[in-house]
Scaffold this motif. Structure first.
Motif, PDB file in Angstrom:
ATOM      1  N   ILE A 178      -1.561 -10.636   4.424  1.00  0.00           N
ATOM      2  CA  ILE A 178      -1.586  -9.687   3.307  1.00  0.00           C
ATOM      3  C   ILE A 178      -2.775  -8.739   3.436  1.00  0.00           C
ATOM      4  N   ALA A 232       2.517  -4.482  -1.345  1.00  0.00           N
ATOM      5  CA  ALA A 232       2.382  -5.937  -1.450  1.00  0.00           C
ATOM      6  C   ALA A 232       1.019  -6.218  -2.076  1.00  0.00           C
ATOM      7  N   ILE A 261      -2.207  -8.664  -3.538  1.00  0.00           N
ATOM      8  CA  ILE A 261      -2.970  -9.894  -3.396  1.00  0.00           C
ATOM      9  C   ILE A 261      -3.048 -10.512  -4.782  1.00  0.00           C
ATOM     10  N   CYS A 277       2.740 -11.156  -2.929  1.00  0.00           N
ATOM     11  CA  CYS A 277       2.516 -10.737  -1.551  1.00  0.00           C
ATOM     12  C   CYS A 277       3.763 -10.862  -0.678  1.00  0.00           C
ATOM     13  N   CYS A 305       0.263 -14.263   1.971  1.00  0.00           N
ATOM     14  CA  CYS A 305      -1.059 -14.871   1.757  1.00  0.00           C
ATOM     15  C   CYS A 305      -1.151 -16.247   2.418  1.00  0.00           C
ATOM     16  N   THR A 333       7.367  -4.188   4.276  1.00  0.00           N
ATOM     17  CA  THR A 333       6.884  -4.334   2.909  1.00  0.00           C
ATOM     18  C   THR A 333       7.782  -3.501   1.996  1.00  0.00           C
TER      19      THR A 333
END
Length: 164
Positions: A25, A36, A38, A48, A60, A74
Protein backbone atom coordinates in the motif's frame (compact mmCIF):
# COMPACT_ATOMS: atom_id res chain seq x y z
CA UNK A 1 17.74 -1.46 3.42
CA UNK A 2 16.57 0.39 0.31
CA UNK A 3 15.27 -1.74 -2.56
CA UNK A 4 14.28 -0.92 -6.13
CA UNK A 5 10.56 -1.58 -6.71
CA UNK A 6 9.34 -2.17 -10.26
CA UNK A 7 5.81 -3.10 -11.27
CA UNK A 8 3.04 -2.29 -13.69
CA UNK A 9 0.61 -0.02 -11.87
CA UNK A 10 -2.71 0.64 -13.58
CA UNK A 11 -1.22 -0.31 -16.93
CA UNK A 12 1.92 1.81 -16.64
CA UNK A 13 5.42 0.73 -15.60
CA UNK A 14 6.52 2.27 -12.31
CA UNK A 15 9.79 2.25 -10.46
CA UNK A 16 10.61 3.54 -6.98
CA UNK A 17 13.13 3.17 -4.23
CA UNK A 18 11.48 1.70 -1.15
CA UNK A 19 12.45 0.41 2.24
CA UNK A 20 12.67 -3.38 2.15
CA UNK A 21 10.07 -3.45 4.95
CA UNK A 22 7.59 -1.22 3.09
CA UNK A 23 4.08 -2.48 2.56
CA UNK A 24 2.58 -2.67 -0.91
CA UNK A 25 0.00 0.00 0.00
CA UNK A 26 2.86 2.38 0.77
CA UNK A 27 4.68 1.64 -2.50
CA UNK A 28 1.49 2.01 -4.54
CA UNK A 29 0.69 5.35 -2.96
CA UNK A 30 4.32 6.50 -3.34
CA UNK A 31 3.98 5.71 -7.06
CA UNK A 32 1.00 8.06 -7.32
CA UNK A 33 -2.05 5.81 -6.91
CA UNK A 34 -3.68 7.47 -3.94
CA UNK A 35 -7.17 5.94 -4.24
CA UNK A 36 -6.28 2.93 -2.11
CA UNK A 37 -6.25 4.09 1.50
CA UNK A 38 -4.05 3.27 4.45
CA UNK A 39 -6.43 2.29 7.20
CA UNK A 40 -5.76 -0.27 9.88
CA UNK A 41 -2.50 -1.81 8.58
CA UNK A 42 -3.76 -5.16 9.93
CA UNK A 43 -6.00 -6.34 7.07
CA UNK A 44 -9.18 -5.65 9.01
CA UNK A 45 -10.65 -2.61 7.25
CA UNK A 46 -10.20 -3.31 3.52
CA UNK A 47 -9.55 0.34 2.62
CA UNK A 48 -6.33 -0.79 0.92
CA UNK A 49 -7.97 -3.42 -1.33
CA UNK A 50 -6.33 -3.67 -4.76
CA UNK A 51 -5.87 -6.29 -7.47
CA UNK A 52 -2.44 -7.90 -7.53
CA UNK A 53 -1.76 -10.15 -10.52
CA UNK A 54 -5.49 -10.66 -11.02
CA UNK A 55 -6.28 -11.41 -7.37
CA UNK A 56 -8.00 -9.11 -4.87
CA UNK A 57 -5.69 -8.47 -1.89
CA UNK A 58 -5.45 -6.21 1.10
CA UNK A 59 -2.25 -4.42 0.21
CA UNK A 60 -1.39 -3.62 3.82
CA UNK A 61 -0.68 -7.33 4.30
CA UNK A 62 1.76 -7.62 1.37
CA UNK A 63 5.39 -6.56 1.44
CA UNK A 64 6.14 -4.40 -1.57
CA UNK A 65 9.28 -6.37 -2.42
CA UNK A 66 7.14 -9.50 -2.84
CA UNK A 67 5.15 -7.72 -5.55
CA UNK A 68 8.23 -6.91 -7.63
CA UNK A 69 7.36 -7.21 -11.32
CA UNK A 70 3.64 -7.65 -10.62
CA UNK A 71 0.61 -6.22 -12.36
CA UNK A 72 -1.25 -4.00 -9.88
CA UNK A 73 -4.65 -2.38 -10.35
CA UNK A 74 -6.08 0.19 -7.97
CA UNK A 75 -9.38 2.06 -8.12
CA UNK A 76 -7.76 4.57 -10.49
CA UNK A 77 -6.99 1.79 -12.97
CA UNK A 78 -10.37 0.07 -12.80
CA UNK A 79 -11.59 1.08 -16.21
CA UNK A 80 -14.36 -1.22 -17.29
CA UNK A 81 -18.15 -1.37 -17.32
CA UNK A 82 -18.43 -2.90 -13.84
CA UNK A 83 -16.37 -0.14 -12.23
CA UNK A 84 -18.27 2.59 -14.05
CA UNK A 85 -21.64 1.12 -13.08
CA UNK A 86 -20.56 0.74 -9.44
CA UNK A 87 -19.37 4.34 -9.26
CA UNK A 88 -22.70 5.55 -10.64
CA UNK A 89 -24.66 3.34 -8.25
CA UNK A 90 -22.62 4.45 -5.22
CA UNK A 91 -23.49 8.05 -6.08
CA UNK A 92 -27.16 7.30 -6.84
CA UNK A 93 -27.62 5.24 -3.66
CA UNK A 94 -25.50 7.44 -1.37
CA UNK A 95 -23.22 4.47 -0.83
CA UNK A 96 -20.59 6.65 0.80
CA UNK A 97 -20.36 9.46 3.29
CA UNK A 98 -16.79 10.31 4.19
CA UNK A 99 -15.53 8.23 1.25
CA UNK A 100 -12.59 6.67 3.07
CA UNK A 101 -13.75 3.09 2.53
CA UNK A 102 -15.27 3.65 -0.91
CA UNK A 103 -12.34 2.64 -3.11
CA UNK A 104 -11.87 -0.59 -1.17
CA UNK A 105 -15.61 -1.31 -1.26
CA UNK A 106 -15.72 -0.75 -5.01
CA UNK A 107 -12.68 -2.98 -5.58
CA UNK A 108 -14.36 -5.75 -3.57
CA UNK A 109 -17.61 -5.23 -5.46
CA UNK A 110 -15.81 -5.43 -8.83
CA UNK A 111 -14.28 -8.72 -7.75
CA UNK A 112 -17.69 -10.01 -6.64
CA UNK A 113 -19.52 -8.98 -9.82
CA UNK A 114 -16.82 -10.44 -12.06
CA UNK A 115 -17.26 -13.79 -10.31
CA UNK A 116 -21.03 -13.56 -9.75
CA UNK A 117 -23.03 -11.18 -11.97
CA UNK A 118 -26.26 -12.02 -10.10
CA UNK A 119 -25.38 -11.83 -6.41
CA UNK A 120 -28.01 -12.13 -3.73
CA UNK A 121 -28.07 -9.64 -0.87
CA UNK A 122 -26.38 -12.31 1.26
CA UNK A 123 -23.63 -12.68 -1.38
CA UNK A 124 -23.05 -8.93 -1.36
CA UNK A 125 -22.98 -8.74 2.43
CA UNK A 126 -20.52 -11.66 2.56
CA UNK A 127 -18.27 -9.97 -0.03
CA UNK A 128 -18.10 -6.65 1.83
CA UNK A 129 -17.84 -8.25 5.27
CA UNK A 130 -14.05 -7.84 5.18
CA UNK A 131 -14.34 -4.10 4.64
CA UNK A 132 -15.26 -1.63 7.33
CA UNK A 133 -17.40 1.45 6.92
CA UNK A 134 -17.95 3.66 9.93
CA UNK A 135 -20.44 6.00 8.27
CA UNK A 136 -23.16 4.31 6.23
CA UNK A 137 -24.25 1.26 8.17
CA UNK A 138 -23.72 -0.73 4.93
CA UNK A 139 -27.35 -0.57 3.77
CA UNK A 140 -26.65 1.98 1.02
CA UNK A 141 -23.46 0.16 0.00
CA UNK A 142 -25.29 -3.15 -0.33
CA UNK A 143 -28.09 -1.44 -2.25
CA UNK A 144 -25.58 0.27 -4.58
CA UNK A 145 -23.83 -3.01 -5.41
CA UNK A 146 -27.18 -4.70 -6.04
CA UNK A 147 -28.30 -1.83 -8.25
CA UNK A 148 -25.06 -1.95 -10.25
CA UNK A 149 -25.42 -5.71 -10.72
CA UNK A 150 -28.97 -5.28 -11.97
CA UNK A 151 -28.00 -2.47 -14.35
CA UNK A 152 -25.17 -4.57 -15.77
CA UNK A 153 -27.48 -7.56 -16.29
CA UNK A 154 -30.03 -5.31 -18.01
CA UNK A 155 -27.35 -3.94 -20.34
CA UNK A 156 -26.30 -7.48 -21.22
CA UNK A 157 -29.87 -8.56 -21.98
CA UNK A 158 -30.76 -5.31 -23.72
CA UNK A 159 -33.49 -4.38 -21.24
CA UNK A 160 -34.17 -0.75 -20.55
CA UNK A 161 -33.69 0.54 -17.02
CA UNK A 162 -37.46 0.69 -16.55
CA UNK A 163 -37.72 -3.02 -17.22
CA UNK A 164 -39.07 -2.61 -20.76
Amino acid sequence: MIERFRAVLNGKPVEAEIDSRALLIEAVRDCGARGARIGCLTGDCGACSIVLDGRLVKSCLVLAVSAEGSDIVTIEGSRHAIADELRDAFVACSGFQCGYCTSGMIMVAIDLLQANPSPTEADIRRAVSGNLCRCTGYEDIVRAIGQAAEALRNKCTGKAENGG
